[in-house]
Structures are given as C-alpha cells and as structure tokens.
Design a protein around this motif. Structure first.
Motif, mmCIF file in Angstrom:
data_model
loop_
_atom_site.group_PDB
_atom_site.id
_atom_site.type_symbol
_atom_site.label_atom_id
_atom_site.label_comp_id
_atom_site.label_asym_id
_atom_site.label_seq_id
_atom_site.Cartn_x
_atom_site.Cartn_y
_atom_site.Cartn_z
ATOM 1 N N UNK A 67 0.839 -1.197 0.000
ATOM 2 C CA UNK A 67 0.000 0.000 0.000
ATOM 3 C C UNK A 67 0.876 1.249 0.000
ATOM 4 N N UNK A 68 0.223 2.381 -0.228
ATOM 5 C CA UNK A 68 0.934 3.656 -0.164
ATOM 6 C C UNK A 68 1.531 3.873 1.226
ATOM 7 N N UNK A 69 0.757 3.520 2.248
ATOM 8 C CA UNK A 69 1.226 3.693 3.630
ATOM 9 C C UNK A 69 2.455 2.831 3.902
ATOM 10 N N UNK A 70 2.426 1.588 3.428
ATOM 11 C CA UNK A 70 3.568 0.699 3.636
ATOM 12 C C UNK A 70 4.809 1.231 2.920
ATOM 13 N N UNK A 71 4.630 1.719 1.708
ATOM 14 C CA UNK A 71 5.758 2.273 0.951
ATOM 15 C C UNK A 71 6.342 3.493 1.658
ATOM 16 N N UNK A 72 5.477 4.369 2.134
ATOM 17 C CA UNK A 72 5.938 5.568 2.844
ATOM 18 C C UNK A 72 6.622 5.189 4.157
ATOM 19 N N UNK A 73 6.042 4.250 4.882
ATOM 20 C CA UNK A 73 6.624 3.836 6.165
ATOM 21 C C UNK A 73 7.963 3.153 6.000
ATOM 22 N N UNK A 74 8.058 2.255 5.015
ATOM 23 C CA UNK A 74 9.336 1.587 4.767
ATOM 24 C C UNK A 74 10.408 2.559 4.332
ATOM 25 N N UNK A 119 7.323 6.796 -1.577
ATOM 26 C CA UNK A 119 6.089 7.108 -2.303
ATOM 27 C C UNK A 119 6.330 7.225 -3.809
ATOM 28 N N UNK A 120 7.418 7.872 -4.190
ATOM 29 C CA UNK A 120 7.738 8.008 -5.618
ATOM 30 C C UNK A 120 8.022 6.632 -6.220
ATOM 31 N N UNK A 121 8.755 5.804 -5.504
ATOM 32 C CA UNK A 121 9.049 4.455 -5.989
ATOM 33 C C UNK A 121 7.762 3.653 -6.164
ATOM 34 N N UNK A 122 6.846 3.765 -5.220
ATOM 35 C CA UNK A 122 5.559 3.060 -5.318
ATOM 36 C C UNK A 122 4.767 3.563 -6.525
ATOM 37 N N UNK A 123 4.751 4.865 -6.716
ATOM 38 C CA UNK A 123 4.024 5.441 -7.839
ATOM 39 C C UNK A 123 4.624 4.981 -9.172
ATOM 40 N N UNK A 124 5.963 4.974 -9.293
ATOM 41 C CA UNK A 124 6.611 4.522 -10.522
ATOM 42 C C UNK A 124 6.366 3.031 -10.750
ATOM 43 N N UNK A 129 4.346 -1.995 -16.529
ATOM 44 C CA UNK A 129 3.479 -3.101 -16.935
ATOM 45 C C UNK A 129 3.813 -4.358 -16.122
ATOM 46 N N UNK A 130 2.787 -5.145 -15.818
ATOM 47 C CA UNK A 130 2.993 -6.372 -15.044
ATOM 48 C C UNK A 130 3.365 -6.100 -13.601
ATOM 49 N N UNK A 131 2.896 -5.000 -13.077
ATOM 50 C CA UNK A 131 3.248 -4.605 -11.702
ATOM 51 C C UNK A 131 2.699 -5.593 -10.686
ATOM 52 N N UNK A 132 3.325 -5.598 -9.533
ATOM 53 C CA UNK A 132 2.881 -6.461 -8.443
ATOM 54 C C UNK A 132 2.637 -5.603 -7.219
ATOM 55 N N UNK A 133 1.449 -5.634 -6.700
ATOM 56 C CA UNK A 133 1.124 -4.868 -5.503
ATOM 57 C C UNK A 133 1.085 -5.763 -4.274
#
Length: 169
Positions: A67-74, A119-124, A129-133
């Motif tokens: 999630x966005x929160x996990x990306x920001x927290x990490x 956050x930028x890394x998560x957004x990119x 294509x073929x992203x994994x969330x």
C-alpha cells in the motif's frame, strides 16, 4: 546402498572434489543439520562433507498488499537510519551542545526524504506493466537433503549416521 556421483553434478559437493558419496538422506534441512552436528560431536572430519539439497523448488509466500502507507513507512524507516548515520557523522565535527540537534536533524530529514522516495518508488512501480502490488518472501525448498562426503571417509560417516538414526529413532 552406496550412491556415488561423478561428473558435472559433483560441483555441488565439497569444493575441489571430483566425486562424493551420499552418506545419509533427510527430509528436512534441520534434520540434516542435526545429523551433521552429530558427526562433528563424534570428531568426524566434517570438512570433508557437505549438505546437498535435491529437487529444489521456489516457494513464494505472499505476506500482504503493498500500500501507499507501507511504501511511505518503509521509506521513512530506511531514510531515518541513513539520516541518523549522517547526523552522527556531522555531530562528530560539531562543537558542544549542537551535536545532539545535528544527529536528530539528520534522523528527521532522512525520514522525510526516505518517505518521499518510498512514495515516488511506489508510484513509478504502479506505472510499470505487469506490476505487483504484493509483499512476499521467497524460500528455496528441497525434496531431500543429502549428507555427502569424500569416498575415503564415506563408510565411517554412514556408520555414524546409522548409529545416530538408532538413537533418534
């Protein structure tokens, strides 16, 4: 039954050996480690042995959604450690009472910039294509684990492992 492996597969054995002999097989790595520990306790030359996993498979356990929160927290946690390190290095050259604010400032700036980077890394990643969330952990698992040894000590290893099997039954 003696199983001797010769040729290209011997690269999995102890370094520099052209052939090795299977002295015992175990269904789990932990059991193979305990058996190897038994050999070591019996003053067996364990430098002439190795544990070889066969029929490997990759198991990926999904731990949750990214999630966005996990990306920001990490990112914030990683940035905070890096910022603290830089702040501590700066505080070594800062006179007197200003050393603590330098270290804490580095921690705070690191957390802010790390969070932004996460956050930028998560957004990119979402644009790719073929992203994994998902967040996952990969593990290699073998169907069996063989204790292999050089031919000169193979019989001793087999006898010790048979006695170990009788004891652990």
């Amino acid at each position: 039954m003696t199983q001797t492996l010769i040729g290209p597969s011997a690269a999995a054995g102890p370094a520099g050996l052209d052939e090795y002999v299977v002295a015992g097989s175990y269904p789990t790595y932990e059991q193979a480690q305990r058996a190897m520990g038994h050999l070591a306790e019996q003053n067996f030359p364990v430098a002439k042995t190795a544990i070889v996993g066969t029929n490997l498979r990759l198991v990926e356990k999904v731990l949750g959604r990214l999630t966005w929160l996990h990306s920001a927290g990490g990112g914030a946690a990683t940035g905070a450690w890096f910022g603290l390190l830089i702040g501590l290095l700066v505080s070594l050259f800062t006179p007197g009472a200003a050393a603590l604010p330098a270290a804490l400032g580095g921690l705070a700036f690191g957390a802010v910039f790390g969070s932004a980077f996460g956050l930028v890394t998560h957004w990119l990643g979402r644009l790719a294509p073929g992203r994994r969330d998902v967040i996952s952990r990969s593990t290699l698992i073998a169907d069996r684990y063989d204790i292999v040894t050089t031919p000169d000590v193979a019989e001793d290893a087999k006898n010790l492992l048979i006695k170990y099997g009788w004891r652990t039954g």
